[in-house]
Design a protein around this motif. Structure first.
Motif, PDB file in Angstrom:
ATOM      1  N   LEU A   1      43.776  69.696  61.474  1.00 54.68           N
ATOM      2  CA  LEU A   1      44.500  68.418  61.493  1.00 54.68           C
ATOM      3  C   LEU A   1      45.771  68.515  62.340  1.00 54.68           C
ATOM      4  CD1 LEU A   1      44.179  67.289  57.757  1.00 54.68           C
ATOM      5  CD2 LEU A   1      42.815  66.533  59.731  1.00 54.68           C
ATOM      6  N   GLU A   2      46.454  69.647  62.229  1.00 54.29           N
ATOM      7  CA  GLU A   2      47.670  69.866  63.026  1.00 54.29           C
ATOM      8  C   GLU A   2      47.339  69.942  64.515  1.00 54.29           C
ATOM      9  OE1 GLU A   2      51.000  73.344  63.550  1.00 54.29           O
ATOM     10  OE2 GLU A   2      50.225  72.973  61.534  1.00 54.29           O
ATOM     11  N   GLU A   3      46.235  70.603  64.837  1.00 52.45           N
ATOM     12  CA  GLU A   3      45.801  70.685  66.232  1.00 52.45           C
ATOM     13  C   GLU A   3      45.497  69.289  66.779  1.00 52.45           C
ATOM     14  OE1 GLU A   3      42.225  72.685  68.929  1.00 52.45           O
ATOM     15  OE2 GLU A   3      42.412  73.271  66.830  1.00 52.45           O
ATOM     16  N   ARG A   4      44.827  68.465  65.964  1.00 46.95           N
ATOM     17  CA  ARG A   4      44.526  67.094  66.390  1.00 46.95           C
ATOM     18  C   ARG A   4      45.811  66.304  66.611  1.00 46.95           C
ATOM     19  NH1 ARG A   4      40.762  63.400  62.712  1.00 46.95           N
ATOM     20  NH2 ARG A   4      42.526  63.614  61.314  1.00 46.95           N
ATOM     21  N   ASN A   5      46.763  66.455  65.727  1.00 43.17           N
ATOM     22  CA  ASN A   5      48.045  65.766  65.876  1.00 43.17           C
ATOM     23  C   ASN A   5      48.759  66.224  67.148  1.00 43.17           C
ATOM     24  OD1 ASN A   5      50.161  63.984  64.820  1.00 43.17           O
ATOM     25  ND2 ASN A   5      51.317  65.886  64.558  1.00 43.17           N
ATOM     26  N   ASP A   6      48.759  67.527  67.403  1.00 42.68           N
ATOM     27  CA  ASP A   6      49.406  68.065  68.612  1.00 42.68           C
ATOM     28  C   ASP A   6      48.757  67.512  69.879  1.00 42.68           C
ATOM     29  OD1 ASP A   6      51.075  69.520  66.971  1.00 42.68           O
ATOM     30  OD2 ASP A   6      50.071  71.447  67.323  1.00 42.68           O
ATOM     31  N   LEU A   7      47.417  67.445  69.889  1.00 42.27           N
ATOM     32  CA  LEU A   7      46.723  66.903  71.064  1.00 42.27           C
ATOM     33  C   LEU A   7      47.040  65.420  71.252  1.00 42.27           C
ATOM     34  CD1 LEU A   7      43.225  68.626  70.834  1.00 42.27           C
ATOM     35  CD2 LEU A   7      44.905  68.891  72.671  1.00 42.27           C
ATOM     36  N   SER A   8      47.112  64.682  70.162  1.00 42.20           N
ATOM     37  CA  SER A   8      47.448  63.250  70.250  1.00 42.20           C
ATOM     38  C   SER A   8      48.850  63.051  70.799  1.00 42.20           C
ATOM     39  CB  SER A   8      47.320  62.590  68.876  1.00 42.20           C
ATOM     40  OG  SER A   8      45.987  62.629  68.433  1.00 42.20           O
ATOM     41  N   LEU A   9      49.795  63.868  70.331  1.00 36.48           N
ATOM     42  CA  LEU A   9      51.171  63.783  70.839  1.00 36.48           C
ATOM     43  C   LEU A   9      51.235  64.163  72.313  1.00 36.48           C
ATOM     44  CD1 LEU A   9      53.163  65.337  67.851  1.00 36.48           C
ATOM     45  CD2 LEU A   9      53.098  62.924  68.552  1.00 36.48           C
ATOM     46  N   GLU A  10      50.463  65.184  72.689  1.00 32.11           N
ATOM     47  CA  GLU A  10      50.420  65.610  74.092  1.00 32.11           C
ATOM     48  C   GLU A  10      49.885  64.476  74.965  1.00 32.11           C
ATOM     49  OE1 GLU A  10      48.112  68.924  76.855  1.00 32.11           O
ATOM     50  OE2 GLU A  10      48.235  69.253  74.695  1.00 32.11           O
ATOM     51  N   LYS A  11      48.865  63.789  74.483  1.00 31.75           N
ATOM     52  CA  LYS A  11      48.276  62.682  75.243  1.00 31.75           C
ATOM     53  C   LYS A  11      49.276  61.539  75.409  1.00 31.75           C
ATOM     54  CE  LYS A  11      44.458  59.449  75.272  1.00 31.75           C
ATOM     55  NZ  LYS A  11      43.339  58.897  74.511  1.00 31.75           N
ATOM     56  N   GLU A  12      50.012  61.234  74.334  1.00 28.11           N
ATOM     57  CA  GLU A  12      51.001  60.155  74.383  1.00 28.11           C
ATOM     58  C   GLU A  12      52.149  60.466  75.335  1.00 28.11           C
ATOM     59  OE1 GLU A  12      52.335  59.371  70.410  1.00 28.11           O
ATOM     60  OE2 GLU A  12      50.315  58.865  69.715  1.00 28.11           O
ATOM     61  N   SER A  13      52.446  61.746  75.502  1.00 28.37           N
ATOM     62  CA  SER A  13      53.606  62.117  76.309  1.00 28.37           C
ATOM     63  C   SER A  13      53.263  62.481  77.753  1.00 28.37           C
ATOM     64  CB  SER A  13      54.343  63.279  75.649  1.00 28.37           C
ATOM     65  OG  SER A  13      53.554  64.438  75.665  1.00 28.37           O
ATOM     66  N   LEU A  14      52.026  62.231  78.173  1.00 28.01           N
ATOM     67  CA  LEU A  14      51.658  62.526  79.560  1.00 28.01           C
ATOM     68  C   LEU A  14      52.531  61.733  80.519  1.00 28.01           C
ATOM     69  CD1 LEU A  14      47.753  62.589  79.472  1.00 28.01           C
ATOM     70  CD2 LEU A  14      49.290  64.517  79.785  1.00 28.01           C
ATOM     71  N   GLN A  15      53.141  62.439  81.469  1.00 30.20           N
ATOM     72  CA  GLN A  15      54.033  61.777  82.420  1.00 30.20           C
ATOM     73  C   GLN A  15      53.814  62.291  83.836  1.00 30.20           C
ATOM     74  OE1 GLN A  15      58.001  62.448  81.009  1.00 30.20           O
ATOM     75  NE2 GLN A  15      57.766  61.093  79.264  1.00 30.20           N
TER      76      GLN A  15
END
Length: 168
Positions: free
Chosen positions: A40-54
């Motif tokens: 679940l933590e890995e999924r959250n980290d990937l979601s945050l990474e996706k949101e912060s793509l710049q």
């Protein structure tokens, strides 16, 4: 429009996603509660990474986003199929999934510890072995004092069980 009429530099690469740990078809995806929380933590980290793509380049951003989406898809499949095993419900005097087993291998002078965990949790450097591994398979169903034998070609390795515990 046919892909044949698109400029080569405009074509997006299909992201190569590293596979997750092998789980044979039909095998139950057993996990400890800690292992499930890590997924679940890995999924959250990937979601945050996706949101912060710049990325300044739109193509690079799309490629990075596609890679994360592919990783999330594999991860979500693992989470959906996960079966949490309650360690306190395991037979405390027998090696089962989640057990931390202290063993002497062959005639070694020092003992080693292994915890039998899910495929995504396995990490030999931390003493965590997959329940599908050959060592785990020979240890499962054994008791303190039993000797489990692992055949490696012409060589047999003996694992004498010194202790079994079920703590996270």
């Amino acid at each position: 429009m046919s892909r044949g009429f698109v400029k080569e530099e405009d074509q997006e690469e299909i992201p190569m996603v590293p596979p997750r740990a092998d789980l044979p078809n039909g095998a139950v995806n057993y996990v400890t509660q800690i292992g499930y929380n890590n997924l679940l933590e890995e999924r959250n980290d990937l979601s945050l990474e996706k949101e912060s793509l710049q990325h300044d380049n739109e193509k690079e951003r799309r490629i990075a986003s596609n890679l994360i989406n592919a990783k999330l898809q594999l991860l979500n499949e693992r989470i959906a199929n996960a079966k949490i095993v309650a360690l306190n419900e395991q037979p405390q005097n027998e090696v089962r999934f989640g057990a931390t087993v202290t063993v002497i291998i062959d005639n070694a002078e020092t003992s080693q510890q292994f915890q039998i965990v899910g495929v995504d949790e396995a990490n030999i450097a931390k003493g965590k072995i997959s329940f599908l591994s050959p060592i785990a398979r020979v240890l499962i169903s054994k008791h303190v004092g039993d000797i489990a034998t692992l055949q490696l070609g012409n060589l047999n390795r003996e694992f004498k069980i010194l202790n079994i515990s079920y703590t996270n």
